[in-house]
Design a protein around this motif. Structure first.
Motif, PDB file in Angstrom:
ATOM      1  N   LYS A   1      86.106  59.985  60.598  1.00  0.00           N
ATOM      2  CA  LYS A   1      86.704  60.009  61.939  1.00  0.00           C
ATOM      3  C   LYS A   1      88.207  59.795  61.854  1.00  0.00           C
ATOM      4  N   GLU A   2      88.967  60.779  62.332  1.00  0.00           N
ATOM      5  CA  GLU A   2      90.419  60.647  62.361  1.00  0.00           C
ATOM      6  C   GLU A   2      90.820  59.554  63.339  1.00  0.00           C
ATOM      7  N   GLY A   3      91.852  58.803  62.974  1.00  0.00           N
ATOM      8  CA  GLY A   3      92.348  57.746  63.861  1.00  0.00           C
ATOM      9  C   GLY A   3      91.636  56.420  63.688  1.00  0.00           C
ATOM     10  N   LYS A   4      90.582  56.383  62.881  1.00  0.00           N
ATOM     11  CA  LYS A   4      89.873  55.127  62.627  1.00  0.00           C
ATOM     12  C   LYS A   4      90.156  54.700  61.196  1.00  0.00           C
ATOM     13  N   GLU A   5      91.410  54.294  60.970  1.00  0.00           N
ATOM     14  CA  GLU A   5      91.862  53.966  59.621  1.00  0.00           C
ATOM     15  C   GLU A   5      91.283  52.648  59.114  1.00  0.00           C
ATOM     16  N   ASP A   6      91.257  52.543  57.818  1.00  0.00           N
ATOM     17  CA  ASP A   6      90.872  51.315  57.119  1.00  0.00           C
ATOM     18  C   ASP A   6      91.920  50.245  57.424  1.00  0.00           C
ATOM     19  N   LYS A   7      91.497  49.060  57.853  1.00  0.00           N
ATOM     20  CA  LYS A   7      92.438  47.969  58.183  1.00  0.00           C
ATOM     21  C   LYS A   7      93.276  47.558  56.978  1.00  0.00           C
ATOM     22  N   TYR A   8      92.856  47.942  55.804  1.00  0.00           N
ATOM     23  CA  TYR A   8      93.622  47.635  54.587  1.00  0.00           C
ATOM     24  C   TYR A   8      95.079  48.074  54.717  1.00  0.00           C
ATOM     25  N   ILE A   9      95.315  49.214  55.375  1.00  0.00           N
ATOM     26  CA  ILE A   9      96.683  49.759  55.426  1.00  0.00           C
ATOM     27  C   ILE A   9      97.630  48.877  56.229  1.00  0.00           C
ATOM     28  N   TYR A  10      97.082  47.959  57.038  1.00  0.00           N
ATOM     29  CA  TYR A  10      97.920  47.078  57.850  1.00  0.00           C
ATOM     30  C   TYR A  10      98.113  45.693  57.239  1.00  0.00           C
TER      31      TYR A  10
ATOM     32  N   ASN B   1      64.866  60.666  55.793  1.00  0.00           N
ATOM     33  CA  ASN B   1      65.196  60.338  54.398  1.00  0.00           C
ATOM     34  C   ASN B   1      66.629  60.745  54.042  1.00  0.00           C
ATOM     35  N   THR B   2      67.053  61.902  54.535  1.00  0.00           N
ATOM     36  CA  THR B   2      68.428  62.363  54.276  1.00  0.00           C
ATOM     37  C   THR B   2      69.437  61.413  54.905  1.00  0.00           C
ATOM     38  N   TRP B   3      69.166  61.019  56.150  1.00  0.00           N
ATOM     39  CA  TRP B   3      70.053  60.104  56.876  1.00  0.00           C
ATOM     40  C   TRP B   3      70.166  58.766  56.140  1.00  0.00           C
ATOM     41  N   ILE B   4      69.021  58.228  55.753  1.00  0.00           N
ATOM     42  CA  ILE B   4      68.999  56.930  55.060  1.00  0.00           C
ATOM     43  C   ILE B   4      69.682  57.041  53.694  1.00  0.00           C
ATOM     44  N   ASN B   5      69.453  58.133  52.991  1.00  0.00           N
ATOM     45  CA  ASN B   5      70.127  58.345  51.702  1.00  0.00           C
ATOM     46  C   ASN B   5      71.638  58.407  51.876  1.00  0.00           C
ATOM     47  N   ASN B   6      72.086  59.077  52.939  1.00  0.00           N
ATOM     48  CA  ASN B   6      73.524  59.158  53.215  1.00  0.00           C
ATOM     49  C   ASN B   6      74.114  57.778  53.496  1.00  0.00           C
ATOM     50  N   ILE B   7      73.365  56.951  54.234  1.00  0.00           N
ATOM     51  CA  ILE B   7      73.823  55.573  54.500  1.00  0.00           C
ATOM     52  C   ILE B   7      73.916  54.791  53.193  1.00  0.00           C
ATOM     53  N   ASN B   8      72.905  54.921  52.348  1.00  0.00           N
ATOM     54  CA  ASN B   8      72.904  54.176  51.081  1.00  0.00           C
ATOM     55  C   ASN B   8      74.009  54.645  50.135  1.00  0.00           C
ATOM     56  N   ILE B   9      74.304  55.940  50.166  1.00  0.00           N
ATOM     57  CA  ILE B   9      75.427  56.451  49.363  1.00  0.00           C
ATOM     58  C   ILE B   9      76.735  55.805  49.817  1.00  0.00           C
ATOM     59  N   MET B  10      76.871  55.658  51.142  1.00  0.00           N
ATOM     60  CA  MET B  10      78.120  55.141  51.716  1.00  0.00           C
ATOM     61  C   MET B  10      78.131  53.623  51.883  1.00  0.00           C
ATOM     62  N   ARG B  11      77.044  52.973  51.488  1.00  0.00           N
ATOM     63  CA  ARG B  11      76.950  51.512  51.678  1.00  0.00           C
ATOM     64  C   ARG B  11      78.128  50.762  51.039  1.00  0.00           C
ATOM     65  N   PRO B  12      78.462  50.988  49.753  1.00  0.00           N
ATOM     66  CA  PRO B  12      79.603  50.260  49.167  1.00  0.00           C
ATOM     67  C   PRO B  12      80.917  50.556  49.893  1.00  0.00           C
ATOM     68  N   TYR B  13      81.090  51.797  50.329  1.00  0.00           N
ATOM     69  CA  TYR B  13      82.278  52.213  51.069  1.00  0.00           C
ATOM     70  C   TYR B  13      82.382  51.444  52.382  1.00  0.00           C
ATOM     71  N   LYS B  14      81.260  51.421  53.137  1.00  0.00           N
ATOM     72  CA  LYS B  14      81.238  50.733  54.426  1.00  0.00           C
ATOM     73  C   LYS B  14      81.471  49.229  54.260  1.00  0.00           C
ATOM     74  N   ILE B  15      80.880  48.652  53.221  1.00  0.00           N
ATOM     75  CA  ILE B  15      81.053  47.220  52.975  1.00  0.00           C
ATOM     76  C   ILE B  15      82.507  46.908  52.631  1.00  0.00           C
ATOM     77  N   GLN B  16      83.138  47.771  51.813  1.00  0.00           N
ATOM     78  CA  GLN B  16      84.540  47.543  51.471  1.00  0.00           C
ATOM     79  C   GLN B  16      85.431  47.632  52.705  1.00  0.00           C
ATOM     80  N   ARG B  17      85.161  48.597  53.562  1.00  0.00           N
ATOM     81  CA  ARG B  17      85.924  48.696  54.822  1.00  0.00           C
ATOM     82  C   ARG B  17      85.767  47.421  55.646  1.00  0.00           C
ATOM     83  N   GLU B  18      84.549  46.897  55.671  1.00  0.00           N
ATOM     84  CA  GLU B  18      84.290  45.672  56.439  1.00  0.00           C
ATOM     85  C   GLU B  18      85.019  44.481  55.829  1.00  0.00           C
ATOM     86  N   ILE B  19      85.016  44.363  54.506  1.00  0.00           N
ATOM     87  CA  ILE B  19      85.740  43.273  53.828  1.00  0.00           C
ATOM     88  C   ILE B  19      87.226  43.352  54.177  1.00  0.00           C
ATOM     89  N   ASN B  20      87.793  44.549  54.113  1.00  0.00           N
ATOM     90  CA  ASN B  20      89.210  44.735  54.455  1.00  0.00           C
ATOM     91  C   ASN B  20      89.483  44.320  55.898  1.00  0.00           C
TER      92      ASN B  20
END
Length: 199
Positions: free
Chosen positions: A21-30, A106-125
């Motif tokens: 999503k454009e405009g929803k940047e990672d808070k890390y940049i701030y 199954n495809t949806w859940i697999n996509n979430i699991n693929i992106m799980r580390p990414y989403k968690i890192q965004r949340e940590i930031n």
């Protein structure tokens, strides 16, 4: 210690794929600008930070700096991260309850699991950013700061909006205003005014 590093924009995940999503940047940049504001408004900031130039703060230094303001920071962020991981698990459970073909689920859940580390890192930031903004709010109240000026950029505007939102919400709430004005040199400056018009 939970590590900081750039993840990327907000992912939109479904059975149809993964999009960003454009405009929803990672808070890390701030974060580095927010840390610079924190240290510059704190009279004790230079004593707490031994790394030198605020602009060159490393990812490993940011949590160390914030721990001076919140000694239990790491524990709090770990707890919040665990809650976020449970939230992802709940999303997966909800998808399993949908009336969709099994292949789509199954495809949806697999996509979430693929992106799980990414989403968690965004949340940590995001969590580090939120805790930094809260520390700034405390210093503003403690030092009775009435104005913060920083060079204009979209990032500086975003950060001052975050600070203003925190100041206007909850205990000890105060009125704020944000302006973009030229300074004496003609350079644009973003100004956060706290309790403007009041003595």
């Amino acid at each position: 210690m939970l590590k900081l590093h750039y993840a990327g924009p907000k992912p939109l995940i479904s059975q149809h794929g993964i999009f960003f999503k454009e405009g929803k940047e990672d808070k890390y940049i701030y974060l580095k600008i927010a840390i610079s504001i924190l240290l510059s408004i704190d009279k004790e900031g230079s004593k707490k930070y031994q790394g030198g130039d605020y602009r060159n703060i490393s990812d490993t230094e940011i949590p160390i700096i914030l721990q001076h303001y919140e000694p239990e920071l790491e524990k709090h962020i770990e707890q919040e991260e665990v809650r976020y991981e449970k939230h992802i698990d709940e999303m997966v459970a909800q998808i399993n309850s949908y009336t969709l073909p099994e292949e789509d689920k199954n495809t949806w859940i697999n996509n979430i699991n693929i992106m799980r580390p990414y989403k968690i890192q965004r949340e940590i930031n995001k969590l580090y950013y939120i805790h930094c903004i809260k520390a700034i709010k405390e210093i503003i109240h403690q030092e009775h700061i009435k104005e913060i000026d920083i060079a204009f950029s979209l990032s500086s505007w975003h950060i001052l909006e975050s600070i203003a939102g925190n100041l206007e919400y909850g205990v000890k709430s105060v009125h704020t205003a944000i302006k973009v004005e030229p300074n004496k040199e003609g350079t644009l400056v973003t100004r956060l005014l706290i309790n403007p018009g009041r003595a």
